[in-house]
Design a protein around this motif. Structure first.
Motif, mmCIF file in Angstrom:
data_model
loop_
_atom_site.group_PDB
_atom_site.id
_atom_site.type_symbol
_atom_site.label_atom_id
_atom_site.label_comp_id
_atom_site.label_asym_id
_atom_site.label_seq_id
_atom_site.Cartn_x
_atom_site.Cartn_y
_atom_site.Cartn_z
ATOM 1 N N ARG A 770 42.453 38.849 37.871
ATOM 2 C CA ARG A 770 41.424 38.674 36.691
ATOM 3 C C ARG A 770 42.369 37.823 35.695
ATOM 4 N N VAL A 771 41.705 36.385 35.580
ATOM 5 C CA VAL A 771 42.484 35.321 34.918
ATOM 6 C C VAL A 771 41.797 35.366 33.793
ATOM 7 N N ALA A 772 42.424 35.463 32.652
ATOM 8 C CA ALA A 772 41.817 35.450 31.238
ATOM 9 C C ALA A 772 42.594 34.241 30.647
ATOM 10 N N LEU A 773 41.718 33.114 30.353
ATOM 11 C CA LEU A 773 42.333 31.860 30.055
ATOM 12 C C LEU A 773 42.607 32.205 28.221
ATOM 13 N N ASP A 774 43.411 31.422 28.037
ATOM 14 C CA ASP A 774 43.990 31.323 26.430
ATOM 15 C C ASP A 774 43.308 29.888 25.704
ATOM 16 N N THR A 775 43.657 29.598 24.671
ATOM 17 C CA THR A 775 43.068 28.513 24.075
ATOM 18 C C THR A 775 43.384 27.154 24.715
ATOM 19 N N GLU A 776 44.657 27.343 25.326
ATOM 20 C CA GLU A 776 45.053 26.028 26.198
ATOM 21 C C GLU A 776 44.319 26.060 27.545
ATOM 22 N N ALA A 777 43.495 26.907 27.830
ATOM 23 C CA ALA A 777 43.071 27.150 29.219
ATOM 24 C C ALA A 777 44.090 27.494 30.226
ATOM 25 N N CYS A 778 45.183 28.352 29.713
ATOM 26 C CA CYS A 778 46.122 28.704 30.562
ATOM 27 C C CYS A 778 46.314 30.226 30.923
ATOM 28 N N ALA A 779 47.048 30.618 31.758
ATOM 29 C CA ALA A 779 47.042 32.059 32.082
ATOM 30 C C ALA A 779 48.436 32.289 33.078
ATOM 31 N N ILE A 780 49.054 33.389 32.668
ATOM 32 C CA ILE A 780 50.236 33.816 33.653
ATOM 33 C C ILE A 780 50.067 35.260 33.980
ATOM 34 N N GLY A 781 50.523 35.633 34.935
ATOM 35 C CA GLY A 781 50.539 37.046 35.384
ATOM 36 C C GLY A 781 51.535 37.211 36.464
ATOM 37 N N GLU A 782 51.831 38.601 37.053
ATOM 38 C CA GLU A 782 52.582 39.225 38.024
ATOM 39 C C GLU A 782 52.201 40.090 38.886
ATOM 40 N N LEU A 783 52.762 40.368 40.151
ATOM 41 C CA LEU A 783 52.449 41.430 40.920
ATOM 42 C C LEU A 783 53.756 41.793 41.604
ATOM 43 N N TYR A 801 57.997 40.075 44.580
ATOM 44 C CA TYR A 801 57.456 39.963 43.149
ATOM 45 C C TYR A 801 56.888 38.528 43.000
ATOM 46 N N ARG A 802 55.572 38.475 43.021
ATOM 47 C CA ARG A 802 54.848 37.322 42.778
ATOM 48 C C ARG A 802 54.258 36.980 41.317
ATOM 49 N N LYS A 803 53.980 35.389 41.191
ATOM 50 C CA LYS A 803 53.823 35.186 39.890
ATOM 51 C C LYS A 803 52.492 34.303 40.176
ATOM 52 N N PHE A 804 51.602 34.513 39.148
ATOM 53 C CA PHE A 804 50.333 33.780 39.241
ATOM 54 C C PHE A 804 50.275 32.819 38.185
ATOM 55 N N THR A 805 49.979 31.662 38.024
ATOM 56 C CA THR A 805 49.939 30.658 37.234
ATOM 57 C C THR A 805 48.720 30.031 37.218
ATOM 58 N N PHE A 806 47.933 29.707 36.047
ATOM 59 C CA PHE A 806 46.789 29.056 35.913
ATOM 60 C C PHE A 806 47.081 27.833 34.970
ATOM 61 N N HIS A 807 46.914 26.656 35.482
ATOM 62 C CA HIS A 807 47.398 25.537 34.510
ATOM 63 C C HIS A 807 46.368 24.305 35.181
ATOM 64 N N LYS A 808 45.876 23.564 34.037
ATOM 65 C CA LYS A 808 45.383 22.574 34.360
ATOM 66 C C LYS A 808 44.198 22.640 35.674
ATOM 67 N N ASN A 809 43.607 23.868 35.518
ATOM 68 C CA ASN A 809 42.723 24.204 36.565
ATOM 69 C C ASN A 809 43.073 24.370 37.987
ATOM 70 N N ILE A 810 44.340 25.035 37.999
ATOM 71 C CA ILE A 810 44.925 25.217 39.235
ATOM 72 C C ILE A 810 45.614 26.639 39.136
ATOM 73 N N LEU A 811 44.985 27.597 40.083
ATOM 74 C CA LEU A 811 45.655 28.952 39.913
ATOM 75 C C LEU A 811 46.663 28.726 41.172
ATOM 76 N N SER A 812 47.959 29.041 40.871
ATOM 77 C CA SER A 812 48.987 28.881 41.984
ATOM 78 C C SER A 812 49.577 30.375 42.263
ATOM 79 N N SER A 813 49.788 30.602 43.455
ATOM 80 C CA SER A 813 50.887 31.769 43.472
ATOM 81 C C SER A 813 52.149 31.402 43.992
ATOM 82 N N SER A 814 53.058 31.877 43.278
ATOM 83 C CA SER A 814 54.506 31.675 43.803
ATOM 84 C C SER A 814 55.519 32.752 43.738
#
Ligand code: MIG
Length: 884
Positions: A770-783, A801-814
């Motif tokens: 569930r990605v909720a964007l902020d005013t910069e259209a970004c989001a981060i979270g973990e699993l 221990y994973r990280k999810f980043t939403f930035h510039k319309n790309i959601l990446s899992s790292s």
């Protein structure tokens, strides 16, 4: 009473600065009391990461005074302090970094702690340092002139007045064979008027001024049917107080396990701020100041000043001293079904079947005291539980667990092995005459194991071995109740203070540690029965600082009334801030019968709290979730299912609590430290940094008033996905179906796509982000993910221990932590992006090996929610989703 005769004023203590010695570990000097001339030894040290410790003990006590053992996880690593000034009755100590200065004033003795020139707190500035030195009993004293006076002091009349050598409490007589030994000190918190902490009591989040009434009390007691809004302490104590102002959070950790009182008074004082002008005129403004006075019955003064400067720093500092939350086995984050009592094997099976029949997930069924053979713990009632192993095999096949109660009182019965062994080995607490202390509890006449003795703890831990605890299997876990300890017909329903423990310490010294030690021994026992492989689960009613290392706590015997549902929020927040993240309140209320609406509301709140257990008293009606009609069953089912769907997020939060001391459930102000409007909020809270939960605690509520903090924040309705208009105070309509939950923009929450029958049934269920964007259209979270039950995450680094980043319309899992590895075939199936600006044209997903595929999506113009389906992206691999 004795300390309260000392009023704020000039302290009679003077520091002897000639006696100062400095070492790598600490600075020591003596202080003297101008009247009685008794010397006290002061020790100050700096502990790494902005902690200061002040210890005061007698320079040469008649006998050693009690110093709380086993609560600090290790001897803290100290840093050398420097003397930066020593003249004219002033000693200034600086930290290596020079960020902090401790100014010791000799006459009267005071200590002031400054951070970069700002005075944060001062000690003994109200002159309330109080220290009763140990004295020989009046009968032993030689009749010198001074002693004659002392003997006169302890004349019958005086004694009864002040309780120096004995004290009456109702029909109880407390004989103080070591005489008076109380200690106390005052602290002034400069610029602070919001203080929190010192659980446990049924009180508001913000600590109140005590000048017009009772002090806050830290004394673990079994208070059946306790009232709401009461400063008396109930089952557990954590002597940690937090103070907050917009730019700073500080903590005072008063390490003392005897009965302790805390007086608080907040006032405004005039502060002089030198103006920049050459004329040197000073401006005056009123700033808040909070005075906190700690008083303990015995022991020494040993206090840790946690300098933050943020709330999260204070949590870390406290954890550095007392440990972090144990990582719970995953099943224990599921729903627990308890009752006093589930009668017999048939009852257990029927309740278990009821959950499946009504399609309600649950993980654990609980057995209360009636499951035993006459309240002999570690045994089974032979009629009702004829084959406990078989019953557990049945539950195991259903992928569920059993928790049984194991209380600390032991039935006096020579044929009961546990009793006769403990008796033979001298493992019980003694009374003042050296006999085993006998009190009345559930089994009738009972003795109490002395858990303060390490040998007793080891022996007790061994009782949980499968071959010793007949009828137990590895799906059985433990509940420690009555461990304040509760003693029926005892003074205040607890053990007499003059009872005697290991090493001859009186009960008064160790009282608040009793439950802490039982849970410690129990957790150790469960670990040991698995040869160190499996994580334990132990719920305790009584607790102390550091109990987080051993498991979970609950708030005890609440009542099935709306007020108790409401107060459970500040109660749980206060316990959480004191380091114990794994906490909960009995869902439905233990005493009485909740009306269906209250029960429903309680389930909805409990689903978003760390420990989630329905429980009810013997006298109350049966309360399984399906007994209240189709509609209520449906709503409760939905609440519990929401909990199960949320588990990946919750488990990740527990990992953060375990590794970084971040409370799972936290007050709003912790997340919004600069927003004054959040400082007193206690009807809603944050679960992690991403969810704001506002339980409904009013009957027949049609709407609730919600505060969504932060003018620069975006908040989304967690269920309907729509963006809330503007943050601030909102009136939100509610129905019985749900409570308001909001996701904070800028966060990614991992969920399961659906619930299963229990956590173990859900291992292979796919994930949703569930990605909720902020005013910069970004989001981060973990699993965070591991096997959910063993210590392999620790010993073999078997975790993800994973990280999810939403930035510039790309959601990446790292990967967040490369050192961990854990294989799972589980996939991320669905992603929902909240607050996505416009309908995309196409969406692709690519894995790290370059494979690219097109993604099916739907976009909802009304809510701006973008849903990506059928993703099948590995949880344990890197990938990217590009939205065009
Ligand atoms: O005073 O074991 O708080 O949860 O069901 C009653 C029976 C004793 C108190 C616990 C409650 C438990 C009950 N116990």
């Amino acid at each position: 009473r004795r300390q309260k005769r000392l009023h704020p004023g000039r302290s009679l203590y003077r520091a002897l600065l000639d006696s100062v010695t400095l070492s790598d570990e600490n600075v020591k000097f003596q202080i003297i009391h101008e009247d009685n001339k008794v010397l006290l030894q002061v020790e100050i040290c700096e502990i790494e990461s902005n902690i200061f410790r002040l210890k005061i003990d007698e320079a040469s006590p008649l006998r050693a005074r009690y110093k709380v053992p086993d609560v600090l996880t290790k001897e803290p690593t100290t840093q050398r302090l420097f003397i930066s000034q020593k003249e004219a009755g002033i000693l200034v100590l600086s930290s290596v970094s020079e960020d902090y200065k401790l100014q010791v004033t000799a006459n009267p003795f005071q200590v002031e702690l400054q951070s970069k020139g700002e005075t944060v707190l001062s000690m003994n500035s109200n002159g309330l340092l109080y220290f009763e030195h140990l004295q020989p009993p009046p009968s032993d004293r030689k009749p010198t002139a001074e002693n004659k006076e002392a003997a006169h002091d302890s004349s019958k009349e005086k004694q009864e007045d002040l309780g120096l050598w004995q004290e009456k409490f109702g029909r109880f007589l407390d004989i103080k064979s070591h005489g008076p030994s109380s200690v106390g000190l005052d602290f002034s918190l400069h610029g602070f008027d919001h203080v929190y902490g010192i659980p446990q009591r049924t009180e508001a989040l913000l600590l109140k001024n005590t000048s017009d009434g009772d002090a806050y009390r830290l004394y673990n007691l079994d208070v059946f049917g306790h009232k709401i809004h009461d400063k008396i302490g109930i089952y557990g104590s954590v002597p940690l107080l937090l103070a907050h102002k917009p730019n700073r959070t500080s903590g005072i950790f008063w390490l003392n396990s005897s009965e302790t009182l805390v007086d608080i008074s907040t006032k405004a004082v005039a502060e002089h701020t030198p103006s920049g002008s050459a004329a040197g005129t000073a401006k005056q403004r009123a700033v808040p100041l909070t005075d906190v006075r700690w008083m303990s019955e015995s022991g020494i003064i040993d206090v840790f000043l946690l300098m933050g400067p943020t709330a999260f720093d204070v949590f870390k500092q406290f954890a550095q001293l007392t440990g972090t939350q144990a990582l719970p086995p995953l099943f224990s984050l599921g729903y627990h079904q308890c009752r006093w009592n589930y009668e017999d094997e048939q009852d257990v099976k029927a309740v278990d079947a009821g959950f499946d029949e009504h399609d309600i997930p649950y993980d654990v069924i609980w057995l209360d005291i009636e499951h035993t053979d006459g309240k002999r713990y570690f045994t089974w009632d032979k009629e009702k539980f004829q084959n406990p192993r078989k019953m557990q095999e049945y539950l195991r096949k259903k992928k569920r667990k059993l928790v049984v109660i194991v209380d600390p009182h032991i039935k006096v019965d020579p044929t009961y092995t546990l009793y006769s062994q403990a008796k033979g080995k001298g493992y019980f607490v003694k009374d003042r005459n050296g006999q085993d202390f006998e009190g009345i509890c559930w089994p009738g006449s009972s003795c109490y194991l002395d858990f303060t003795n390490p040998e007793v703890r080891k022996w007790y831990a061994d009782q949980f071995a499968f071959k010793t605890y007949k009828g137990s299997t590895n799906i059985l876990f433990v509940w420690n109740d009555m461990n304040e300890p509760s003693v029926f017909k005892g003074a205040e329903l607890t053990m007499q203070k003059d009872a005697v423990h290991y090493n001859n310490w009186e009960h008064r010294e160790v009282h608040n540690l009793y439950g802490f030690y039982q849970q410690m021994a129990t957790a150790e026992g469960l670990i040991r029965r698995s040869s160190g492989k499996e994580r334990p689960f132990v719920l305790t009613r009584s607790f102390f600082a550091g109990s987080q290392k051993y498991g979970a706590v609950w708030t005890g015997d609440n009542t099935a009334e709306w007020g108790y549902l409401k107060i459970s929020i500040p109660m749980l927040l206060t316990i959480s801030m004191a380091g114990i993240s794994f906490c909960g309140a009995d869902v439905g209320g233990f005493i009485g019968d909740p009306e269906p609406e209250l029960l429903v509301r309680w389930y909805q709140a409990g689903a978003y709290q760390p420990f989630f257990r329905g429980h009810s008293n013997m006298e109350s009606k049966r309360r399984e979730p399906w007994l209240f009609g189709e509609k209520n069953t449906q709503i409760i089912r939905e609440a519990i299912r929401q909990r199960y769907v949320l588990l990946p997020y919750l488990y990740t939060l527990f990992y953060r609590a375990h590794t970084a001391a971040e409370p799972v459930m936290r007050p709003l102000w912790v997340e919004f430290p600069g927003k004054i409007e959040t400082f007193g909020v206690e009807n809603e809270y944050m679960l992690g940094n991403a969810l704001l939960v506002h339980p409904v605690t009013e009957q027949e509520a049609k709407a609730v008033i919600v505060l969504l903090p932060g003018s620069e924040e975006i908040w989304y309705d967690f269920r309907k996905f729509k963006r809330m208009e503007d943050p601030g105070i909102l009136k939100i309509p509610v129905t019985l179906e749900n409570i308001p939950v909001f996701q904070r923009g800028g966060t990614v929450i991992p969920l399961k796509t659906t619930a299963g029958k229990s956590t173990e049934w859900m291992i292979d269920i796919s994930y949703e982000l569930r990605v909720a964007l902020d005013t910069e259209a970004c989001a981060i979270g973990e699993l965070y993910l591991d096997d959910g039950h063993s210590f392999q995450y620790l010993h073999k680094k078997q975790f993800l221990y994973r990280k999810f980043t939403f930035h510039k319309n790309i959601l990446s899992s790292s990967c967040t932590d490369e050192s961990g590895q854990y294989h799972t075939t589980c996939v991320v199936e669905r992603v929902i992006v909240l607050g996505f600006g416009q309908q995309p044209t196409f969406v692709t997903a690519c894995s790290k090996d370059g494979k690219e595929k097109e993604v099916i999506f739907t976009y909802d113009m009304k809510t701006s929610a973008l849903t990506l389906e059928n993703l099948a992206l590995s949880v344990d691999a890197d990938w990217e989703i590009c939205i065009n």
